[in-house]
Design a protein around this motif. Structure first.
Motif, PDB file in Angstrom:
ATOM      1  N   LYS A  93      54.267  25.488  41.244  1.00 53.86           N
ATOM      2  CA  LYS A  93      55.113  25.084  40.975  1.00 53.86           C
ATOM      3  C   LYS A  93      55.484  24.097  39.604  1.00 53.86           C
ATOM      4  CE  LYS A  93      55.997  22.705  45.292  1.00 53.86           C
ATOM      5  NZ  LYS A  93      56.072  21.482  45.856  1.00 53.86           N
ATOM      6  N   SER A  94      54.798  24.657  38.634  1.00 52.18           N
ATOM      7  CA  SER A  94      54.837  24.875  37.059  1.00 52.18           C
ATOM      8  C   SER A  94      56.255  24.847  36.707  1.00 52.18           C
ATOM      9  CB  SER A  94      53.980  24.610  36.361  1.00 52.18           C
ATOM     10  OG  SER A  94      53.262  25.877  36.424  1.00 52.18           O
ATOM     11  N   ASP A  95      57.098  25.030  36.179  1.00 49.30           N
ATOM     12  CA  ASP A  95      58.468  25.291  34.722  1.00 49.30           C
ATOM     13  C   ASP A  95      58.546  25.628  33.824  1.00 49.30           C
ATOM     14  OD1 ASP A  95      60.743  26.335  34.933  1.00 49.30           O
ATOM     15  OD2 ASP A  95      61.756  24.390  35.460  1.00 49.30           O
ATOM     16  N   GLY A  96      59.230  26.770  33.391  1.00 48.47           N
ATOM     17  CA  GLY A  96      58.800  26.492  31.590  1.00 48.47           C
ATOM     18  C   GLY A  96      58.011  28.170  30.748  1.00 48.47           C
ATOM     19  N   PRO A  97      58.722  28.343  30.295  1.00 45.50           N
ATOM     20  CA  PRO A  97      57.883  29.234  29.383  1.00 45.50           C
ATOM     21  C   PRO A  97      57.150  29.129  28.985  1.00 45.50           C
ATOM     22  CG  PRO A  97      59.603  28.536  27.805  1.00 45.50           C
ATOM     23  CD  PRO A  97      60.056  27.966  29.630  1.00 45.50           C
ATOM     24  N   MET A  98      56.239  27.875  28.743  1.00 46.54           N
ATOM     25  CA  MET A  98      55.039  27.279  28.287  1.00 46.54           C
ATOM     26  C   MET A  98      53.923  27.758  29.274  1.00 46.54           C
ATOM     27  SD  MET A  98      53.087  27.091  25.628  1.00 46.54           S
ATOM     28  CE  MET A  98      54.180  27.006  24.375  1.00 46.54           C
ATOM     29  N   SER A  99      54.643  27.030  30.182  1.00 50.04           N
ATOM     30  CA  SER A  99      53.851  27.549  31.555  1.00 50.04           C
ATOM     31  C   SER A  99      53.002  28.840  31.847  1.00 50.04           C
ATOM     32  CB  SER A  99      54.051  26.257  32.196  1.00 50.04           C
ATOM     33  OG  SER A  99      54.562  25.023  32.528  1.00 50.04           O
ATOM     34  N   ASP A 100      54.339  29.418  32.227  1.00 52.29           N
ATOM     35  CA  ASP A 100      54.009  30.377  32.188  1.00 52.29           C
ATOM     36  C   ASP A 100      53.488  31.801  30.942  1.00 52.29           C
ATOM     37  OD1 ASP A 100      55.629  31.180  34.846  1.00 52.29           O
ATOM     38  OD2 ASP A 100      57.990  31.482  33.405  1.00 52.29           O
ATOM     39  N   PHE A 101      53.610  31.181  30.278  1.00 52.63           N
ATOM     40  CA  PHE A 101      52.690  31.832  28.936  1.00 52.63           C
ATOM     41  C   PHE A 101      51.577  31.768  29.322  1.00 52.63           C
ATOM     42  CE2 PHE A 101      50.482  31.092  24.847  1.00 52.63           C
ATOM     43  CZ  PHE A 101      50.749  32.246  24.369  1.00 52.63           C
ATOM     44  N   ARG A 102      50.705  30.280  29.507  1.00 52.66           N
ATOM     45  CA  ARG A 102      50.106  30.012  29.234  1.00 52.66           C
ATOM     46  C   ARG A 102      49.097  30.184  31.342  1.00 52.66           C
ATOM     47  NH1 ARG A 102      46.052  25.131  28.819  1.00 52.66           N
ATOM     48  NH2 ARG A 102      44.664  27.275  28.703  1.00 52.66           N
ATOM     49  N   ILE A 103      50.245  30.391  32.534  1.00 50.13           N
ATOM     50  CA  ILE A 103      48.924  30.613  33.359  1.00 50.13           C
ATOM     51  C   ILE A 103      48.267  32.484  32.819  1.00 50.13           C
ATOM     52  CG2 ILE A 103      49.796  31.175  35.906  1.00 50.13           C
ATOM     53  CD1 ILE A 103      51.222  28.650  35.728  1.00 50.13           C
ATOM     54  N   ARG A 104      49.967  33.590  32.333  1.00 52.87           N
ATOM     55  CA  ARG A 104      49.264  34.148  32.076  1.00 52.87           C
ATOM     56  C   ARG A 104      48.245  34.811  31.542  1.00 52.87           C
ATOM     57  NH1 ARG A 104      53.652  38.206  28.713  1.00 52.87           N
ATOM     58  NH2 ARG A 104      52.946  36.220  26.850  1.00 52.87           N
ATOM     59  N   ASP A 105      48.721  33.511  30.171  1.00 55.81           N
ATOM     60  CA  ASP A 105      47.055  33.968  29.911  1.00 55.81           C
ATOM     61  C   ASP A 105      46.090  33.917  30.346  1.00 55.81           C
ATOM     62  OD1 ASP A 105      46.436  33.999  27.041  1.00 55.81           O
ATOM     63  OD2 ASP A 105      45.254  32.229  26.984  1.00 55.81           O
ATOM     64  N   VAL A 106      45.640  32.752  31.200  1.00 56.24           N
ATOM     65  CA  VAL A 106      44.456  32.248  31.883  1.00 56.24           C
ATOM     66  C   VAL A 106      44.200  33.754  33.006  1.00 56.24           C
ATOM     67  CG1 VAL A 106      43.485  30.339  33.190  1.00 56.24           C
ATOM     68  CG2 VAL A 106      44.374  30.294  31.083  1.00 56.24           C
ATOM     69  N   ALA A 107      44.908  33.922  33.597  1.00 51.87           N
ATOM     70  CA  ALA A 107      44.691  34.850  34.740  1.00 51.87           C
ATOM     71  C   ALA A 107      44.622  36.299  33.850  1.00 51.87           C
ATOM     72  CB  ALA A 107      45.999  34.996  35.678  1.00 51.87           C
ATOM     73  N   ASP A 108      45.253  36.582  32.944  1.00 51.86           N
ATOM     74  CA  ASP A 108      44.603  37.479  32.384  1.00 51.86           C
ATOM     75  C   ASP A 108      42.981  37.815  31.244  1.00 51.86           C
ATOM     76  OD1 ASP A 108      45.740  40.391  31.184  1.00 51.86           O
ATOM     77  OD2 ASP A 108      44.984  39.880  29.371  1.00 51.86           O
ATOM     78  N   ARG A 109      42.732  36.767  30.789  1.00 49.65           N
ATOM     79  CA  ARG A 109      41.442  36.522  30.249  1.00 49.65           C
ATOM     80  C   ARG A 109      40.155  36.331  31.439  1.00 49.65           C
ATOM     81  NH1 ARG A 109      42.023  31.024  26.614  1.00 49.65           N
ATOM     82  NH2 ARG A 109      40.099  30.925  25.997  1.00 49.65           N
ATOM     83  N   LEU A 110      40.598  35.518  33.039  1.00 46.83           N
ATOM     84  CA  LEU A 110      39.786  35.253  33.801  1.00 46.83           C
ATOM     85  C   LEU A 110      39.817  36.916  34.375  1.00 46.83           C
ATOM     86  CD1 LEU A 110      41.370  32.282  35.334  1.00 46.83           C
ATOM     87  CD2 LEU A 110      38.789  32.837  34.172  1.00 46.83           C
ATOM     88  N   ARG A 111      41.353  37.746  34.461  1.00 49.39           N
ATOM     89  CA  ARG A 111      41.144  39.146  35.196  1.00 49.39           C
ATOM     90  C   ARG A 111      39.282  40.273  34.138  1.00 49.39           C
ATOM     91  NH1 ARG A 111      41.140  43.092  31.800  1.00 49.39           N
ATOM     92  NH2 ARG A 111      43.021  41.689  30.656  1.00 49.39           N
ATOM     93  N   SER A 112      39.554  39.533  32.345  1.00 53.04           N
ATOM     94  CA  SER A 112      38.792  40.274  32.228  1.00 53.04           C
ATOM     95  C   SER A 112      37.548  40.389  32.456  1.00 53.04           C
ATOM     96  CB  SER A 112      39.077  40.320  30.319  1.00 53.04           C
ATOM     97  OG  SER A 112      38.369  41.248  29.431  1.00 53.04           O
ATOM     98  N   ARG A 113      36.948  38.596  32.169  1.00 55.67           N
ATOM     99  CA  ARG A 113      35.509  38.040  32.422  1.00 55.67           C
ATOM    100  C   ARG A 113      35.741  38.402  34.501  1.00 55.67           C
ATOM    101  NH1 ARG A 113      35.599  31.736  32.593  1.00 55.67           N
ATOM    102  NH2 ARG A 113      36.579  32.461  30.714  1.00 55.67           N
ATOM    103  N   GLN A 114      36.226  39.119  35.339  1.00 53.03           N
ATOM    104  CA  GLN A 114      35.865  39.382  36.423  1.00 53.03           C
ATOM    105  C   GLN A 114      35.523  40.363  37.065  1.00 53.03           C
ATOM    106  OE1 GLN A 114      38.943  36.552  38.220  1.00 53.03           O
ATOM    107  NE2 GLN A 114      37.762  34.590  37.776  1.00 53.03           N
ATOM    108  N   ALA A 115      36.379  41.596  36.249  1.00 52.26           N
ATOM    109  CA  ALA A 115      36.886  42.380  36.304  1.00 52.26           C
ATOM    110  C   ALA A 115      37.213  43.606  35.519  1.00 52.26           C
ATOM    111  CB  ALA A 115      38.238  42.979  37.413  1.00 52.26           C
ATOM    112  N   GLY A 116      36.493  43.480  33.839  1.00 52.57           N
ATOM    113  CA  GLY A 116      36.641  44.071  33.317  1.00 52.57           C
ATOM    114  C   GLY A 116      38.008  44.734  32.232  1.00 52.57           C
ATOM    115  N   GLU A 117      38.417  45.051  31.575  1.00 50.06           N
ATOM    116  CA  GLU A 117      38.983  45.973  30.676  1.00 50.06           C
ATOM    117  C   GLU A 117      39.896  47.197  31.731  1.00 50.06           C
ATOM    118  OE1 GLU A 117      41.182  44.457  27.951  1.00 50.06           O
ATOM    119  OE2 GLU A 117      40.105  42.914  28.882  1.00 50.06           O
ATOM    120  N   THR A 118      38.662  47.705  32.284  1.00 50.75           N
ATOM    121  CA  THR A 118      39.236  49.348  32.729  1.00 50.75           C
ATOM    122  C   THR A 118      40.161  49.006  33.945  1.00 50.75           C
ATOM    123  OG1 THR A 118      37.800  50.564  32.027  1.00 50.75           O
ATOM    124  CG2 THR A 118      38.590  51.234  33.907  1.00 50.75           C
TER     125      THR A 118
END
Length: 379
Positions: free
Chosen positions: A29-54
């Motif tokens: 429910k969070s709104d705004g481009p800054m929230s989107d940027f942070r959520i995307r960034d954290v999801a991408d970092r967790l993806r790298s940690r949990q599943a790797g770069e490939t």
């Protein structure tokens, strides 16, 4: 204040915490481009940690063996009544021909599902028909992994024959089924199901069948049909059910578990009119799909490492963008996709290996083909 709250939630996720459902809803429910940027960034970092770069993909073929179905889901443009224009029911020779063609084209997997056809029986019983279908495919093509028959199909067979889910799943497994699609989940909230699929199995039955599959050594995928009448609260409750199911599989040391999570955005262009009017649009909203994709990674990633977008629903460009929002897999070649395409999806019916590898290369991530169970091939 909202940004600070989102920041605290995301910091907890980066520390390795499992978010509460309330925190998951707050992110959606969070709104705004800054929230989107942070959520995307954290999801991408967790993806790298949990599943790797490939980024992985699978060479597979869909075989929808019949569209004759006793049910009338309000989002489905695929089903037909027997004798209706466009109704089909493939015979064994046609199915084997499709599988042979898939193998020639490098497939390692056949994904097979169909409508609930009451005449799909041998000797008046459903289970022998489905077991023979699986066993014939595995006998002819032993190297192809058979990813087949959803929880809804399991319930249909059990109901028709008056037997248990365990009996059905064990027989299908012994006949050659290697894993179960986690479809028919739609949204695991019975209030939503009464609107979009009132004849389908309820939430408790879906969960029971998938847990039984895990207990019997049959891995499953998991999905959500999103972007129609459900709320953010119901989306997160669905993810929470999946997370609990995976936790149970591990706590009880079941021999199988959920292998991946796939959000499936609603496509309504050719859907039955009542739901289409209620939703009010024909194609997915990419920004909404990406937000849910990222939040799903943050909410589920500690337990389900592999996340995949649907290029059929989002288009290849949308699916490629989702690789930046927490996904580590771009899906399969499919070779022929009918169900979503008949609903009006614009992503196409087939991708080549070159298509998928080109999409992955465009974001400068390593590429590797995998099998159905996420074993890397050619490594």
């Amino acid at each position: 204040m909202l940004t600070q709250t989102v920041d605290r939630i995301l910091d907890r996720a980066l520390e390795g915490a499992d978010l509460s459902p309330e925190e998951g809803v707050r992110l959606l429910k969070s709104d705004g481009p800054m929230s989107d940027f942070r959520i995307r960034d954290v999801a991408d970092r967790l993806r790298s940690r949990q599943a790797g770069e490939t980024v992985t993909y699978v060479v597979n073929r869909n075989i929808n063996f019949t569209n004759i179905c006793e049910q009338h889901c309000s989002f489905c443009a695929f089903r037909r009544d027997e004798g209706e224009a466009g109704a089909f029911w493939l015979d064994t020779a046609q199915i084997l021909e499709k599988a042979a063609d898939a193998l020639r084209r490098g497939a390692t997997e056949i994904c097979m599902q169909g409508g609930l056809n009451p005449k799909a029986k041998i000797g008046g019983e459903s289970l022998p028909y489905y077991v023979k279908l699986a066993a014939t495919l595995k006998s002819e093509f032993p190297d192809l992994h058979l990813h087949a028959f959803s929880p809804q199909e399991v319930q249909f067979i059990a109901r028709e024959d008056g037997c248990s889910y365990e009996t059905v799943i064990a027989a299908l497994r012994d006949g050659g089924v290697g894993s179960m699609p986690g479809t028919a989940a739609e949204v695991l909230d019975d209030r939503v199901r009464r609107v979009i699929c009132p004849e389908k199995i309820d939430t408790a039955t879906w969960l029971e069948i998938v847990e039984t599959a895990h207990r019997l050594g049959v891995p499953t995928t998991s999905t959500i049909l999103c972007g129609h009448v459900e709320t953010p609260e119901q989306q997160i409750a669905h993810l929470d059910q999946l997370r609990s199911l995976q936790q149970k599989a591990r706590d009880r040391a079941y021999p199988a578990e959920i292998t991946e999570f796939i959000p499936l955005p609603f496509v309504g262009q050719e859907a039955p009119a009542p739901l289409r009017r209620r939703v009010g649009r024909d194609q997915p909203v990419l920004s909404e799909s990406l937000r849910l994709t990222a939040v799903a990674r943050i909410f589920l990633g500690n337990w389900i490492a592999n996340h995949q977008p649907s290029w059929v629903k989002l288009g290849l460009s949308g699916a490629t963008e989702a690789l930046k929002w927490g996904c580590n897999d771009i899906g399969g070649t499919l070779m022929e996709e009918h169900i979503t395409t008949m609903a009006g999806a614009q992503g196409g019916t087939c991708m080549t290996v070159a298509d998928l590898e080109g999409a992955i290369a465009s974001i400068n991530r390593p590429i590797c083909q995998r099998d159905t169970l996420y074993n890397l091939l050619g490594k």
